[in-house]
Design an enzyme around this catalytic site. Sequence first.
Site, PDB file in Angstrom:
ATOM      1  N   ASP A  57       0.651  -0.355 -10.103  1.00 46.20           N
ATOM      2  CA  ASP A  57      -0.788  -0.004 -10.772  1.00 46.20           C
ATOM      3  C   ASP A  57      -0.848   0.717 -12.117  1.00 46.20           C
ATOM      4  OD1 ASP A  57      -0.921  -0.657  -8.074  1.00 46.20           O
ATOM      5  OD2 ASP A  57      -1.875   1.587  -7.392  1.00 46.20           O
ATOM      6  N   PHE A 113       1.433   9.264  -6.489  1.00 43.86           N
ATOM      7  CA  PHE A 113       0.775   7.696  -6.368  1.00 43.86           C
ATOM      8  C   PHE A 113      -0.400   7.430  -7.413  1.00 43.86           C
ATOM      9  CE2 PHE A 113       1.612   5.845  -1.884  1.00 43.86           C
ATOM     10  CZ  PHE A 113       3.169   5.782  -2.178  1.00 43.86           C
ATOM     11  N   GLU A 235      -7.728  -0.158  -1.247  1.00 44.31           N
ATOM     12  CA  GLU A 235      -6.956   0.695  -2.244  1.00 44.31           C
ATOM     13  C   GLU A 235      -7.701   0.820  -3.408  1.00 44.31           C
ATOM     14  OE1 GLU A 235      -2.270   0.112  -0.755  1.00 44.31           O
ATOM     15  OE2 GLU A 235      -3.094  -1.258  -2.080  1.00 44.31           O
TER      16      GLU A 235
HETATM   17  C1  FRU Z   1      -1.466  -0.201  -4.663  1.00 41.51           C
HETATM   18  C2  FRU Z   1      -0.919   0.968  -4.097  1.00 41.51           C
HETATM   19  C3  FRU Z   1      -1.829   2.201  -4.264  1.00 41.51           C
HETATM   20  C4  FRU Z   1      -0.536   3.541  -4.081  1.00 41.51           C
HETATM   21  C5  FRU Z   1       0.342   2.701  -5.234  1.00 41.51           C
HETATM   22  C6  FRU Z   1       2.006   3.221  -4.659  1.00 41.51           C
HETATM   23  O1  FRU Z   1      -0.900  -1.050  -5.324  1.00 41.51           O
HETATM   24  O2  FRU Z   1      -0.431   0.918  -2.853  1.00 41.51           O
HETATM   25  O3  FRU Z   1      -2.501   2.296  -3.056  1.00 41.51           O
HETATM   26  O4  FRU Z   1      -1.154   4.522  -4.803  1.00 41.51           O
HETATM   27  O5  FRU Z   1       0.262   1.458  -4.889  1.00 41.51           O
HETATM   28  O6  FRU Z   1       2.969   2.679  -5.558  1.00 41.51           O
END
Ligand code: FRU
Length: 523
Positions: A57, A113, A235
């Site tokens: 992300d 994250f 997410e």
């Molecule tokens: C989405 C995700 C988020 C998380 C991140 C971890 O792609 O699962 O929810 O913060 O990737 O790398």
Amino acid sequence: MNPLKVISFLSRACLAVCVFIMLLSPSALSQHALEPDYNEPLRPQVHFSPKKNWTNDPNGLVYFEGEYHLFYQYNPMGDMWGHMSWGHAVSHDLLHWQELPVAIPESGGEMIFTGSVVVDENNTSGLCLDGKPCLVAIFTGHRGSGASQQEVQNIAVSQDRGRSWQLYSENPVLDLKMANFRDPSVSWNRKANAWIMAVALPEEHQVAFYRSPDLKQWTRLSVFGPVGATGGAWECPDLLEVPNRTGNGSMWALKVGLNPGGVQGGSGEQYFLGTFDGVSFLPSQSSSLPRWTDYGKDSYCTISYNNLPKGKSPTLLGWMDNWQYAEKLPTSPWRGQMTLARQISVVQDKAGLSLAQQPVIEPLRMKGEPLAASLASGQDAVSLHKVEAPEEMDLSFKPSNASVFGVRLYSDEEHWVEIAFDRTSGILYTDRTKAGRETVEGFPAKTNAPVSEDRPWDLHLVLDRSSVEVFAQKGTIAMTNLLLPASRWTRIELFRRGGRGAVDVSGTAWPLSSGWSTPSDAH
Ligand code: FRU
């Protein structure tokens, strides 16, 4: 020659040869070979990818003092997901990116994250020094796994344009003692006169809204959901105000990712249009049928830029990938890339109310070339253009009565991608099932989006070495797909199947310069 001279000559010659051999020694060679030059066969030329290692992300998108920042989920140790930290790149135009050192590394067993960055203009946090605005990052701290997993919201501050970050000593700022509670998206809300956070409750299929005067104390306002698509974890929510391109005023859009359960399998994203009164989000359309921000397989965790200059349309950027196969993609020494930035608006016409997206690409355009081709009734295909990635094409079709019409993009004579409208089924599709020789599980796919007979038959394509982004029907459809061609793109043809009458296409092709071509001068 005198024997001594011969020995000295031989030893000098040997020295030269030895130095030469040392330079070519495996370690020197491999070091050289490991230094990426952004020119590998599948290396994106107009999309951001890290020099090496894994990314997912985008995080903390913010415009500040002339720079667009792109932080991103990054593994500094390798090309698989793990050790999540915030990587960092900056750009002056969202196209020429310069990678900087890791911004926020994993620390004390806690991974960093997804989250956002805001400009604290008025020092509401009390964390900015010397009377100057500072950057505050709000992100999820992730610990443990299985029964011991915990996710909390943390903050960090930067006084030097995002180059270095200090974790707040009283973290976490929000802790619900939950295993899954992540991806805070924070921005300043005028109505609430406060910071508003949208954050995911993944397992509950909900987005929770919080408010804060100072980015440290957070009060729960409301929750939205479960509603629409709930086939996977929710997410990366994002709440933003979007101008109405066809009318006056603006609307609020709430976008949320889900994985799995996306429209094309694996990860995908849905959106809701409505109002946000500073407390809760109220959708203004029926949510029974999900609306997808993107109908391809490869656009996830799109988030919007904070602090854009006045008058700029909201701009979003996502991870061009899908959790279904992200860790199996055959790219090296990097794995993962971003979509183009897209400016978004709302379009209201005979076909209804939709989000519309326009890619930011113009600054890379070279001299445009007019395109035109025609298929007579009964004719199946005709050559349209020699193509080389990266390239952008704007095409407008007059299909008469044809049932299926569009373009076929070839790498060699056995491998191609079809991008076409199928009026019998009422869809636009991208078919990459015959595109490459790589057999990554879950990768071959034909992605579909519903079309409207009341909107124009237009296609806006951005083709890179390993992707094609398609925007159609005034940008109301976005379809983003990675491609794994075995060789370079060569040509494109106009084709049709079924129906009567001529099929005409006209438009423009712009070869694009590479985003890696002009190094940015950031430091
Ligand atoms: C989405 C995700 C988020 C998380 C991140 C971890 O792609 O699962 O929810 O913060 O990737 O790398």
